[in-house]
Design a protein around this motif. Sequence first.
Motif, PDB file in Angstrom:
ATOM      1  N   SER A  10       0.819  -1.226   0.000  1.00 23.51           N
ATOM      2  CA  SER A  10       0.000   0.000   0.000  1.00 23.51           C
ATOM      3  C   SER A  10       0.848   1.269   0.000  1.00 23.51           C
ATOM      4  O   SER A  10       0.340   2.359  -0.251  1.00 23.51           O
ATOM      5  N   ASN A  11       2.152   1.126   0.272  1.00 25.11           N
ATOM      6  CA  ASN A  11       3.053   2.276   0.276  1.00 25.11           C
ATOM      7  C   ASN A  11       3.552   2.520  -1.149  1.00 25.11           C
ATOM      8  O   ASN A  11       4.524   1.913  -1.596  1.00 25.11           O
ATOM      9  N   LYS A  12       2.902   3.398  -1.857  1.00 28.71           N
ATOM     10  CA  LYS A  12       3.201   3.622  -3.267  1.00 28.71           C
ATOM     11  C   LYS A  12       4.476   4.430  -3.495  1.00 28.71           C
ATOM     12  O   LYS A  12       4.932   4.586  -4.639  1.00 28.71           O
ATOM     13  N   ASP A  13       5.072   4.945  -2.418  1.00 27.42           N
ATOM     14  CA  ASP A  13       6.304   5.721  -2.552  1.00 27.42           C
ATOM     15  C   ASP A  13       7.521   4.827  -2.786  1.00 27.42           C
ATOM     16  O   ASP A  13       8.579   5.309  -3.189  1.00 27.42           O
ATOM     17  N   ILE A  14       7.390   3.535  -2.499  1.00 22.50           N
ATOM     18  CA  ILE A  14       8.526   2.618  -2.625  1.00 22.50           C
ATOM     19  C   ILE A  14       8.265   1.647  -3.773  1.00 22.50           C
ATOM     20  O   ILE A  14       7.379   0.796  -3.710  1.00 22.50           O
ATOM     21  N   LYS A  15       9.077   1.801  -4.829  1.00 24.71           N
ATOM     22  CA  LYS A  15       8.938   0.946  -6.009  1.00 24.71           C
ATOM     23  C   LYS A  15      10.151   0.054  -6.216  1.00 24.71           C
ATOM     24  O   LYS A  15      10.084  -0.962  -6.912  1.00 24.71           O
ATOM     25  N   SER A  16      11.284   0.424  -5.617  1.00 25.16           N
ATOM     26  CA  SER A  16      12.509  -0.366  -5.691  1.00 25.16           C
ATOM     27  C   SER A  16      13.399   0.059  -4.521  1.00 25.16           C
ATOM     28  O   SER A  16      13.111   1.064  -3.844  1.00 25.16           O
ATOM     29  N   LYS A  53      16.070   1.735  -4.120  1.00 25.89           N
ATOM     30  CA  LYS A  53      16.571   3.121  -4.040  1.00 25.89           C
ATOM     31  C   LYS A  53      15.571   4.029  -3.328  1.00 25.89           C
ATOM     32  O   LYS A  53      15.942   5.069  -2.761  1.00 25.89           O
ATOM     33  N   ASP A  54      14.313   3.610  -3.319  1.00 28.17           N
ATOM     34  CA  ASP A  54      13.285   4.402  -2.644  1.00 28.17           C
ATOM     35  C   ASP A  54      13.314   4.230  -1.124  1.00 28.17           C
ATOM     36  O   ASP A  54      12.565   4.906  -0.417  1.00 28.17           O
ATOM     37  N   PHE A  55      14.174   3.328  -0.641  1.00 32.75           N
ATOM     38  CA  PHE A  55      14.380   3.213   0.813  1.00 32.75           C
ATOM     39  C   PHE A  55      15.157   4.425   1.339  1.00 32.75           C
ATOM     40  O   PHE A  55      15.166   4.704   2.539  1.00 32.75           O
ATOM     41  N   ASP A  56      15.869   5.127   0.426  1.00 33.98           N
ATOM     42  CA  ASP A  56      16.633   6.314   0.813  1.00 33.98           C
ATOM     43  C   ASP A  56      15.736   7.306   1.554  1.00 33.98           C
ATOM     44  O   ASP A  56      14.646   7.663   1.086  1.00 33.98           O
ATOM     45  N   GLY A  57      16.200   7.730   2.730  1.00 31.16           N
ATOM     46  CA  GLY A  57      15.474   8.721   3.504  1.00 31.16           C
ATOM     47  C   GLY A  57      14.268   8.178   4.245  1.00 31.16           C
ATOM     48  O   GLY A  57      13.609   8.910   4.986  1.00 31.16           O
ATOM     49  N   ARG A  76      23.869  -1.541   0.764  1.00 31.12           N
ATOM     50  CA  ARG A  76      24.341  -2.054  -0.519  1.00 31.12           C
ATOM     51  C   ARG A  76      23.196  -2.141  -1.541  1.00 31.12           C
ATOM     52  O   ARG A  76      23.362  -1.784  -2.698  1.00 31.12           O
ATOM     53  N   MET A  77      22.037  -2.601  -1.107  1.00 31.33           N
ATOM     54  CA  MET A  77      20.904  -2.731  -2.025  1.00 31.33           C
ATOM     55  C   MET A  77      20.460  -1.370  -2.555  1.00 31.33           C
ATOM     56  O   MET A  77      20.192  -1.208  -3.748  1.00 31.33           O
ATOM     57  N   ILE A  78      20.411  -0.381  -1.663  1.00 33.20           N
ATOM     58  CA  ILE A  78      20.015   0.970  -2.082  1.00 33.20           C
ATOM     59  C   ILE A  78      21.023   1.537  -3.084  1.00 33.20           C
ATOM     60  O   ILE A  78      20.653   2.063  -4.141  1.00 33.20           O
ATOM     61  N   GLN A  79      22.303   1.398  -2.768  1.00 35.99           N
ATOM     62  CA  GLN A  79      23.345   1.971  -3.623  1.00 35.99           C
ATOM     63  C   GLN A  79      23.418   1.265  -4.972  1.00 35.99           C
ATOM     64  O   GLN A  79      23.645   1.901  -6.004  1.00 35.99           O
ATOM     65  N   THR A  80      23.210  -0.051  -4.970  1.00 28.18           N
ATOM     66  CA  THR A  80      23.207  -0.801  -6.229  1.00 28.18           C
ATOM     67  C   THR A  80      22.065  -0.338  -7.128  1.00 28.18           C
ATOM     68  O   THR A  80      22.185  -0.318  -8.357  1.00 28.18           O
ATOM     69  N   ASP A  81      20.974   0.093  -6.504  1.00 27.56           N
ATOM     70  CA  ASP A  81      19.799   0.531  -7.253  1.00 27.56           C
ATOM     71  C   ASP A  81      19.876   2.015  -7.622  1.00 27.56           C
ATOM     72  O   ASP A  81      18.927   2.565  -8.197  1.00 27.56           O
ATOM     73  N   GLY A  82      20.997   2.665  -7.262  1.00 26.44           N
ATOM     74  CA  GLY A  82      21.184   4.051  -7.656  1.00 26.44           C
ATOM     75  C   GLY A  82      20.933   5.085  -6.583  1.00 26.44           C
ATOM     76  O   GLY A  82      20.981   6.294  -6.844  1.00 26.44           O
ATOM     77  N   GLY A  83      20.668   4.630  -5.344  1.00 23.64           N
ATOM     78  CA  GLY A  83      20.433   5.560  -4.244  1.00 23.64           C
ATOM     79  C   GLY A  83      21.694   5.863  -3.453  1.00 23.64           C
ATOM     80  O   GLY A  83      22.770   5.347  -3.749  1.00 23.64           O
ATOM     81  N   LYS A  84      21.555   6.692  -2.424  1.00 25.39           N
ATOM     82  CA  LYS A  84      22.700   7.093  -1.604  1.00 25.39           C
ATOM     83  C   LYS A  84      23.010   6.093  -0.497  1.00 25.39           C
ATOM     84  O   LYS A  84      24.154   5.962  -0.057  1.00 25.39           O
ATOM     85  N   ASP A 142       8.971   2.298   7.374  1.00 25.85           N
ATOM     86  CA  ASP A 142       8.560   2.163   5.977  1.00 25.85           C
ATOM     87  C   ASP A 142       8.928   0.824   5.362  1.00 25.85           C
ATOM     88  O   ASP A 142       8.290   0.385   4.402  1.00 25.85           O
ATOM     89  N   PHE A 143       9.982   0.198   5.880  1.00 23.81           N
ATOM     90  CA  PHE A 143      10.395  -1.086   5.319  1.00 23.81           C
ATOM     91  C   PHE A 143      11.114  -1.917   6.383  1.00 23.81           C
ATOM     92  O   PHE A 143      11.569  -1.403   7.403  1.00 23.81           O
TER      93      PHE A 143
END
Length: 355
Positions: free
Chosen positions: A133-139, A141-145, A162-170, A192-193
């Motif tokens: 139901s949390n539409k803000d998280i799609k992959s 990298k959306d765990f960032d913040g 590592r998962m966030i950074q591999t997906d292009g996040g910080k 959130d996760f």
Amino acid sequence: MKKTIFSKAIAILGSIAMLVGVAACGQSNDSTKTAADGNGLTKVTFMLSWAPDTNHIGVYVAKNKGYFKQAGLDVDIVAVAQAGAEQAVNNGMADFALSNLTNVGIYTLKGAKIKQVMQVQQKPSAIWCSLASNKDIKSPKDFDGKTFATFGSNESDAVIRRMIQTDGGKGTFDKVTVGTSTFQTLSSGKADFGGFYATWEGVQADMYGPKLNCFSEPDYGVPGNADAIGIITNTKTISSNPNLVRKFVQATKKGYEYAYAHPGDAAGILVKEAPDANLKPAFVKKSMKTIVDGQYWGDPAKIKDGSFTFGTNDLKGTQEYFDFLAKADTYTDSHGKVIHQAPQSKDLATDEFLK
């Protein structure tokens, strides 16, 4: 229901003080002094690593089918100690327990004398999820913040980063300690996760909700096998009573092999043999189907043709994961000092009792 992925962190953090004492004073136990019951069977204690679930199912099957008795063993399956199954095996409270090679490495760095003698799970089952139901998280990298529901493990922080950074996040995120359960922590909006296992909580979410949106470690840059779940014992038992270890491993292996080949029947055995867990038959069957369909315990075809021996320890995959954790500075000694050298999986596990 089984505790979530971070439950192992509770036991590790909570038992460091006791482990230091054991390591400093030397082991006072002698787990080779096994008693015989009235039927001439050797009494053995096996400790759960959490509530009864399909990770433990082979032990319950081995007991139900008489495999232990045929091996001359009277096995008592006991609830996990507050300090954790690893600590219980280290100090002689239990002869064997379910754990995983990652935990064996962490405890060994803190002074424990334990080793894995059979690896059931051959690939990662950890999943990192938000509510669907949390539409803000799609992959990832959306765990960032966002806020991570955690039990405080350095290991899980490194994995998420590592998962966030591999997906292009910080790779930056807030954290909150899980309350009653990760499901409830997410549903309450406090996080959130969080982390779950595909073979248990993932099945629970599919069948009963809440629906989850999940991502697996291998898909997002985490190397090796973090979930090398298997059977552990004390190194002293291995050296002084190898015959006991061989008997237990052989019977347990037979139990897991039966469960892998007959998942529906094994599910019924677990429900029957662990009544206090109040497990739903349909749920346990679905969990076993997930394990079989996902080949989490190995390729059935290779097991059948003999090219893979059920229970073999994955030294390569686990070492890749250990090296990753060491580079992320997650390992510490019993005093909390960072250890940069990764544990060596070849020193933490043995396949000698599988044959």
